[in-house]
Design a protein around this motif. Sequence first.
Motif, short mmCIF file in Angstrom:
data_model
loop_
_atom_site.label_atom_id
_atom_site.label_comp_id
_atom_site.label_asym_id
_atom_site.label_seq_id
_atom_site.Cartn_x
_atom_site.Cartn_y
_atom_site.Cartn_z
N LYS A 194 1.05 7.14 -6.36
CA LYS A 194 -0.18 7.92 -6.47
C LYS A 194 0.04 9.36 -6.00
O LYS A 194 -0.43 10.31 -6.63
CB LYS A 194 -1.27 7.23 -5.64
CG LYS A 194 -2.63 7.86 -5.74
CD LYS A 194 -3.61 7.04 -4.91
CE LYS A 194 -4.88 7.77 -4.63
NZ LYS A 194 -5.78 7.02 -3.77
N SER A 195 0.78 9.54 -4.91
CA SER A 195 1.07 10.90 -4.40
C SER A 195 1.90 11.69 -5.41
O SER A 195 1.65 12.89 -5.61
CB SER A 195 1.81 10.82 -3.08
OG SER A 195 1.00 10.28 -2.09
N GLY A 196 2.89 11.05 -6.03
CA GLY A 196 3.69 11.73 -7.04
C GLY A 196 2.85 12.16 -8.23
O GLY A 196 2.99 13.27 -8.75
N ILE A 197 1.95 11.28 -8.66
CA ILE A 197 1.06 11.60 -9.77
C ILE A 197 0.14 12.76 -9.39
O ILE A 197 -0.02 13.72 -10.15
CB ILE A 197 0.23 10.36 -10.18
CG1 ILE A 197 1.13 9.33 -10.86
CG2 ILE A 197 -0.94 10.75 -11.08
CD1 ILE A 197 0.47 7.99 -11.13
N ASN A 198 -0.43 12.71 -8.20
CA ASN A 198 -1.37 13.75 -7.79
C ASN A 198 -0.68 15.09 -7.52
O ASN A 198 -1.29 16.14 -7.72
CB ASN A 198 -2.18 13.29 -6.58
CG ASN A 198 -3.24 12.27 -6.99
OD1 ASN A 198 -3.64 12.21 -8.14
ND2 ASN A 198 -3.66 11.46 -6.05
N GLU A 199 0.56 15.07 -7.10
CA GLU A 199 1.29 16.33 -6.94
C GLU A 199 1.47 17.00 -8.30
O GLU A 199 1.25 18.20 -8.45
CB GLU A 199 2.66 16.10 -6.30
CG GLU A 199 3.43 17.39 -6.09
CD GLU A 199 4.78 17.19 -5.42
OE1 GLU A 199 5.52 18.19 -5.35
OE2 GLU A 199 5.10 16.07 -5.00
N LYS A 215 -7.91 -6.18 -4.00
CA LYS A 215 -8.83 -5.68 -5.01
C LYS A 215 -8.13 -4.82 -6.06
O LYS A 215 -8.76 -4.37 -7.00
CB LYS A 215 -9.95 -4.87 -4.36
CG LYS A 215 -10.85 -5.71 -3.49
CD LYS A 215 -11.97 -4.86 -2.93
CE LYS A 215 -12.90 -5.71 -2.07
NZ LYS A 215 -14.00 -4.92 -1.53
N PHE A 216 -6.85 -4.57 -5.90
CA PHE A 216 -6.08 -3.76 -6.86
C PHE A 216 -5.80 -4.66 -8.06
O PHE A 216 -5.06 -5.62 -7.96
CB PHE A 216 -4.78 -3.27 -6.23
CG PHE A 216 -4.04 -2.28 -7.07
CD1 PHE A 216 -4.33 -0.93 -6.96
CD2 PHE A 216 -3.07 -2.67 -7.98
CE1 PHE A 216 -3.66 0.01 -7.72
CE2 PHE A 216 -2.40 -1.75 -8.74
CZ PHE A 216 -2.70 -0.41 -8.62
N GLY A 217 -6.44 -4.36 -9.18
CA GLY A 217 -6.32 -5.26 -10.32
C GLY A 217 -6.10 -4.55 -11.64
O GLY A 217 -5.60 -3.42 -11.69
N VAL A 236 0.84 -1.20 0.00
CA VAL A 236 0.00 0.00 0.00
C VAL A 236 0.87 1.25 0.00
O VAL A 236 0.62 2.20 -0.75
CB VAL A 236 -0.96 -0.01 1.22
CG1 VAL A 236 -1.66 1.34 1.36
CG2 VAL A 236 -1.99 -1.12 1.08
N SER A 237 1.92 1.26 0.81
CA SER A 237 2.77 2.46 0.90
C SER A 237 3.50 2.73 -0.41
O SER A 237 3.67 3.89 -0.80
CB SER A 237 3.76 2.35 2.06
OG SER A 237 4.64 1.27 1.86
N ARG A 238 3.94 1.69 -1.10
CA ARG A 238 4.63 1.91 -2.38
C ARG A 238 3.69 2.43 -3.45
O ARG A 238 4.05 3.33 -4.22
CB ARG A 238 5.28 0.61 -2.85
CG ARG A 238 6.74 0.55 -2.44
CD ARG A 238 7.44 -0.55 -3.11
NE ARG A 238 8.48 0.00 -3.96
CZ ARG A 238 9.52 -0.68 -4.34
NH1 ARG A 238 9.68 -1.93 -3.97
NH2 ARG A 238 10.42 -0.13 -5.11
N ILE A 239 2.51 1.89 -3.51
CA ILE A 239 1.55 2.36 -4.51
C ILE A 239 1.06 3.76 -4.15
O ILE A 239 0.90 4.61 -5.02
CB ILE A 239 0.38 1.36 -4.67
CG1 ILE A 239 0.93 0.05 -5.25
CG2 ILE A 239 -0.70 1.94 -5.59
CD1 ILE A 239 -0.06 -1.06 -5.33
#
Length: 129
Positions: A59-64, A83-85, A52-55
Motif C-alpha cells: 500500500k505504501s509503494g502504491i501511495n508513493e 476483514k481483508f477480502g 498487516v506489515s506486508r500489505i
Amino acid sequence: MIWREPKTNWADEDFVNTEDWNRVEGNLEYVSSFDGIGYTPKAWTVSDFPTVSRINRIKSGINELAGRISAQPLEISTQNLQKFGCGDMNQLESYLLRLYERTKQLELGTVRAGTTVAGREINLPIGGI
C-alpha cells in the motif's frame, strides 16, 4: 519485469494465493519503474501469510507512486486482516491497473530532451558523401 493483467473480479469464493501476491508485487514494481521509485518486490512463497506489515508495504509503494503522479491515495484498511477480502483485492488490483494506465499516458506524453551526439565531437565529412 513484465506487466501481468490484474484480476479485478474477485468474488467471495476466491482464494488469494502466492501467484496473486507475486502478480501484485510485480505489477507495482513495473509501474513504479516509470517514475524511478525503485520499488523492490518481495517474493511470496506458499509458507508466507499476508500480514498487516506486508500489505502496508504494498500500500505504501502504491501511495508513493500515486503521490508522484497526483493521484488519490489507495484507501484500504489493513487494521484487521480478517476483514481483508475480495473487495479489498478488487480495489488494490483495480488501483494498480489505473496507475498502469496513467503512467502509460504520461510516458507517451513525455518528450525526451537531448541530441543525437550526446556531447561527442561532431565529425563532418569533407568533400561530400
